[in-house]
Motif scaffolding. Structure first.
Motif: not given
Length: 164
Positions: A65-83
């Protein structure tokens, strides 16, 4: 990072056209490919969903989910995908227009009755799909971005509310 996202979306468009042309897909190989893609392209994380004929046929969450952390993204992860969201929003609307389910000159309020722009009520009532996608409604660059970015609010709290 932006180049990786652009490359990913270009790949996705090509890949999903290929998936559609095939009758059977090896989802185990596909899953392994996406896992390797995240590593090879140096992308911190990715969540992928494939929809075919209106059915979700594949999902996968890769990396972190985040650089430097060990948590995998899931169906509730919000990604900053810009435009990038503008590209697929306009592509999906284009498909709806092509199918005759929506028109470029339809009023936004026909689909989103709660839609409202600050200021002149006439503009809110008459703005069209084409107006929004052409950026000709008077909103400034990145308007609204800071409402959600790094916010602790959930999606329900960020939904538009009627101004009294």
């Amino acid at each position: 990072m932006k180049n990786h996202l652009l490359l990913f979306f270009v790949f996705s468009l090509f890949f999903f056209n290929q998936v559609q042309a095939q009758t059977a897909t090896d989802f185990v190989k596909l899953d392994a490919y996406f896992e390797k893609m995240v590593q090879d392209w140096d992308v911190p994380g990715a969540s992928i969903g494939i929809v075919k004929d209106g059915q979700l046929v594949f999902t996968g969450n890769y990396g972190t989910k985040e650089v430097g952390k060990n948590e995998k993204p899931d169906s509730n992860t919000l990604d900053a995908i810009s435009s990038n969201s503008k590209a697929f929003t306009s592509a999906i609307i284009g498909m709806l227009v092509q199918e005759g389910k929506m028109g470029w000159n339809d009023k936004v309020k026909d689909y989103l009755p709660y839609f409202s722009l600050y200021g002149d009520p006439w503009i809110s009532a008459n703005v069209t799909i084409r107006d929004l996608l052409s950026h000709r409604v008077g909103l400034g660059t990145c308007s609204g971005d800071v409402i959600w970015y790094k916010s602790e609010a959930d999606a329900e709290e960020l939904k538009p509310k009627k101004i009294r």
